[in-house]
Design an enzyme around this catalytic site. Structure first.
Site, PDB file in Angstrom:
ATOM      1  N   LEU A 271      32.435  30.068  44.241  1.00 52.94           N
ATOM      2  CA  LEU A 271      33.421  30.974  44.542  1.00 52.94           C
ATOM      3  C   LEU A 271      33.062  32.301  44.383  1.00 52.94           C
ATOM      4  O   LEU A 271      32.629  32.626  43.351  1.00 52.94           O
ATOM      5  CB  LEU A 271      34.920  30.615  44.074  1.00 52.94           C
ATOM      6  CG  LEU A 271      35.993  31.084  44.326  1.00 52.94           C
ATOM      7  CD1 LEU A 271      36.338  30.677  45.615  1.00 52.94           C
ATOM      8  CD2 LEU A 271      37.054  30.776  43.173  1.00 52.94           C
ATOM      9  N   ASP A 272      33.216  33.055  45.536  1.00 57.30           N
ATOM     10  CA  ASP A 272      32.379  34.379  45.634  1.00 57.30           C
ATOM     11  C   ASP A 272      33.177  35.087  44.425  1.00 57.30           C
ATOM     12  O   ASP A 272      34.276  35.206  43.767  1.00 57.30           O
ATOM     13  CB  ASP A 272      32.973  35.190  47.046  1.00 57.30           C
ATOM     14  CG  ASP A 272      32.223  34.392  48.061  1.00 57.30           C
ATOM     15  OD1 ASP A 272      31.317  33.851  47.831  1.00 57.30           O
ATOM     16  OD2 ASP A 272      32.758  34.871  49.171  1.00 57.30           O
ATOM     17  N   LYS A 273      32.443  36.115  44.061  1.00 60.11           N
ATOM     18  CA  LYS A 273      32.663  37.199  43.042  1.00 60.11           C
ATOM     19  C   LYS A 273      34.028  37.872  43.244  1.00 60.11           C
ATOM     20  O   LYS A 273      34.676  38.102  42.513  1.00 60.11           O
ATOM     21  CB  LYS A 273      31.591  37.974  42.476  1.00 60.11           C
ATOM     22  CG  LYS A 273      31.757  39.147  41.434  1.00 60.11           C
ATOM     23  CD  LYS A 273      30.751  40.037  41.297  1.00 60.11           C
ATOM     24  CE  LYS A 273      30.930  40.944  40.121  1.00 60.11           C
ATOM     25  NZ  LYS A 273      29.663  41.930  39.854  1.00 60.11           N
ATOM     26  N   ASP A 274      33.990  38.231  44.699  1.00 66.70           N
ATOM     27  CA  ASP A 274      35.331  38.909  44.921  1.00 66.70           C
ATOM     28  C   ASP A 274      36.297  38.048  45.226  1.00 66.70           C
ATOM     29  O   ASP A 274      37.467  38.491  45.593  1.00 66.70           O
ATOM     30  CB  ASP A 274      34.915  39.697  46.283  1.00 66.70           C
ATOM     31  CG  ASP A 274      33.809  40.804  45.900  1.00 66.70           C
ATOM     32  OD1 ASP A 274      33.741  41.276  44.958  1.00 66.70           O
ATOM     33  OD2 ASP A 274      33.237  41.243  46.741  1.00 66.70           O
ATOM     34  N   SER A 275      36.412  36.710  45.078  1.00 70.68           N
ATOM     35  CA  SER A 275      37.477  35.830  45.446  1.00 70.68           C
ATOM     36  C   SER A 275      38.068  35.314  43.915  1.00 70.68           C
ATOM     37  O   SER A 275      37.133  35.394  43.050  1.00 70.68           O
ATOM     38  CB  SER A 275      37.098  34.592  46.185  1.00 70.68           C
ATOM     39  OG  SER A 275      36.409  35.003  47.616  1.00 70.68           O
TER      40      SER A 275
END
Length: 239
Positions: free
Chosen positions: A106-110
């Site tokens: 899961l993306d760092k920004d998500s």
């Protein structure tokens, strides 16, 4: 036993990440660097970055404790890696007493739902693309969501030099929509939306197959129930 499986069952990382270690030349057996496909025999000394990898009792062994399976609400800023040299890595963030690793990314920004486990076998079973497992996301964007935009997203978008698989979308607010994917390309939703001039301002995963984020708050985690485990992999009998 293949050395990637040996490493994952020792609780060091997932089998997929073990393959990456092998490709990087960071794994040795009896002092010799080995590659993918190598096998570890009884009595062999397996090391990663010079550290001995010690086999452990498997959860399927009669009388052994069952492996760990948890659902975490990953906050923005946490990186889904087992590399503890990375600031904000998910292993240190959870700080579980068992050696665990994430199932997928899961993306760092998500933010939102991610599963973690100490069982390397289940990681590959869940991540296999042919299983068509659903993942649901709630997405906020920087301009009003239109029916045309949602239809185009659902049909498929060319990113990473390929067309995304058809998916389901629905409007949930003037600047928000829900999307259900059956694949997990790098930054997929953000790149899909960008093709139509939209910028994602918030992205939260709320469901993986039958497991829901529910009432978890950012940073909280819980153990998966037996029903959830059976729903994830209905053909599996040992956990």
């Amino acid at each position: 036993m293949r050395v990637n499986k040996y490493i994952s069952e020792a609780g060091l990382c997932s089998r997929r990440e073990a393959d990456e270690l092998l490709l990087a030349g960071r794994v040795t057996i009896n002092g010799e660097v080995v590659g993918t496909g190598a096998k570890a025999l009884d009595g062999d000394e397996v090391r990663v970055d010079g550290e001995i990898v010690r086999a452990r009792i498997l959860a399927s062994t009669p009388g052994a404790k069952r492996a760990v399976y948890i659902a975490l609400y990953k906050p923005v800023g946490i990186t889904c890696t087992t590399d503890q040299s990375v600031d904000g890595n998910i292993v240190d963030f959870v700080d579980h007493q068992e050696r665990i690793f994430p199932i997928g990314r899961l993306d760092k920004d998500s933010e939102g739902l991610i599963l973690l486990t100490s069982n390397g076998d289940i990681v590959n079973e869940i991540l296999r693309a042919e299983n068509h497992h659903e993942k649901e996301y709630l997405v906020a964007v920087n301009k009003p969501v239109t029916d045309e935009f949602l239809a185009a997203m659902a049909k498929g978008v060319r990113i990473h030099r390929q067309m995304t698989k058809p998916c389901r979308t629905r409007k949930i607010a003037k600047f928000g929509f829900a999307i259900v994917l059956t694949q997990g390309l790098n930054r997929q939703i953000r790149l899909m939306a960008a093709e139509f001039g939209y910028r994602v301002t918030q992205l939260r995963r709320v469901r993986i197959i039958n497991v829901k984020l529910g009432h978890l708050k950012p940073g909280q985690w819980r153990n998966l129930t037996d029903a959830e485990l059976k729903g994830l992999l209905p053909n599996r009998t040992q956990w």
